[in-house]
Write an enzyme that holds these catalytic residues in place. Sequence first.
Site, mmCIF file in Angstrom:
data_model
loop_
_atom_site.group_PDB
_atom_site.id
_atom_site.type_symbol
_atom_site.label_atom_id
_atom_site.label_comp_id
_atom_site.label_asym_id
_atom_site.label_seq_id
_atom_site.Cartn_x
_atom_site.Cartn_y
_atom_site.Cartn_z
ATOM 1 N N LYS A 72 -0.123 34.303 -23.556
ATOM 2 C CA LYS A 72 0.596 34.835 -22.399
ATOM 3 C C LYS A 72 2.054 34.993 -22.773
ATOM 4 C CE LYS A 72 0.915 35.582 -17.852
ATOM 5 N NZ LYS A 72 1.307 36.962 -18.186
ATOM 6 N N LYS A 96 6.112 26.409 -23.372
ATOM 7 C CA LYS A 96 6.409 26.515 -21.933
ATOM 8 C C LYS A 96 5.139 26.361 -21.083
ATOM 9 C CE LYS A 96 9.806 29.435 -20.623
ATOM 10 N NZ LYS A 96 10.534 30.563 -20.010
ATOM 11 N N LYS A 108 4.033 37.014 -27.283
ATOM 12 C CA LYS A 108 5.224 37.798 -26.944
ATOM 13 C C LYS A 108 5.114 39.149 -27.619
ATOM 14 C CE LYS A 108 9.057 37.197 -24.606
ATOM 15 N NZ LYS A 108 9.190 36.367 -23.396
ATOM 16 N N ASN A 224 18.866 38.196 -10.846
ATOM 17 C CA ASN A 224 17.630 37.795 -10.170
ATOM 18 C C ASN A 224 17.482 36.271 -10.118
ATOM 19 O OD1 ASN A 224 14.715 36.796 -10.559
ATOM 20 N ND2 ASN A 224 14.404 38.773 -9.612
ATOM 21 N N SER A 352 3.158 33.881 -12.581
ATOM 22 C CA SER A 352 2.379 34.877 -13.333
ATOM 23 C C SER A 352 0.941 34.373 -13.486
ATOM 24 C CB SER A 352 2.958 35.079 -14.731
ATOM 25 O OG SER A 352 3.932 36.073 -14.710
#
Length: 419
Positions: A72, A96, A108, A224, A352
């Site tokens: 992911k 993570k 990634k 953000n 996510s």
Amino acid sequence: MTNENKDNPYQMALKQLDETAKIINLDKGIHKILAKPKRVLTVSLPVKMDDGSVEVFTGFRSQHNDARGPFKGGIRYHPQVTIEEVMALSMWMTWKCAIVGIPLGGGKGGIICDPKKMSNGELERLTRRYAYAISDIIGPYTDIPAPDVYTGGQEMAWIMDTYSTLKGNYDQPGVITGKPIPIGGSLGRNEATGRGLSFTVREASKRQNISMKDATVVVQGFGNAGQFAAQLVEEQGAKIIAVSDTQAAIINKNGFSANELIKYKKENNTIKGFPGSSEISNDELLTTECTILIPAALENQITSENASRIKTKIIAEAANGPTTPEADQILYNNGVLVIPDVLANSGGVTVSYFEWLQNLRREYWKEEEVNDRLDEIMTRAFKEVYDAHLKYNTNMRTASIALAVNRVAEAIQLKGIWP
Ligand code: NAD
């Protein structure tokens, strides 16, 4: 470039792994496995440009480790993307996901391009070509990409459509996250990073015996992540006293209203000139006396040059890599509790994960449910990292990587090496 960031990111990631291996006494074989991504794909991407010419771009997808679940991680579009950067980021994604305890591994992707100089049509053709080129190694049960620097909902929509069309022509929203809501995005995803961070700040203040009602907060980078973080720590009772963006850093010791600041930033595209504020330098912003400092802009902001002058109790890293290793040591010696990026900003990948779950089950959760589940995961992850930092007598960053590497190592050991 300072001595503090002379290494390429992959060497930095390897050094971090080596140091962690010593602390946790990592098995040598597992150490060797984790030092390399499982697969790195380089793709050449011919694209017809608007003027009729053909450009050939280079893209990458690095799949670091999937012992705990499918790979992911985001896809970034940037002129400075390198294979080493993508490989390092994929390793950090493995850590993570393991820190927050979600059943996903690390991946990634990136394309060397300058999206600001490309038309919408060119970006669509490039994105679909990339999705086609990596389509055999991604999928809802194998590798689930997401947005990163200069990619967003639109790119995710094109990737989902390209993948779904190629693989049997039925809708497969679970192949990617960060999608717009109408095609399977999750409620709460936009606020997730700031919200997750606010939960870790709440937990950190409890451990430090700080009442949020008496806390003052400084936010570097009012984008953000910074805006939602400011709004949500303010909801817990804290006072925002200084903020910055690319154009200015401003202070008001009596406190700002986060909502007013957000409204002003929307209208003026900057926080510069906000009524009642005085302008300060970036250095003054970072060294303003406060209870909680939230770096939410760029990497390498807290360095050996300014770390000893930082007067705060807690640093919550919304940005990736804002603190150099040298600064980390100074802050640790000075008793500043740093909530590291891999923990503090992991609310984004956690929601996510929720988006992916909703897609696979073809069901949709209320925003309240998303936020409650996020709170549960972030609170647990914070406790585990905090306990590990006491157990290993080290800073929170090393403790979180140690926790993650232990979890991934355990999964590899249980599964064994085969074939
Ligand atoms: P963003 O572009 O929305 O906001 C970045 C903000 O930082 C902008 O307001 C910009 O003006 C400001 N800024 C840039 N350079 C600055 C400087 N030198 N001084 C002060 N302000 C500066 O980006 P974002 O999504 O909020 O991401 C910010 C950081 O958080 C990045 O490091 C990103 O990797 C990390 N992060 C974001 C998310 C997410 O979900 N948004 C998730 C994980 C990590």
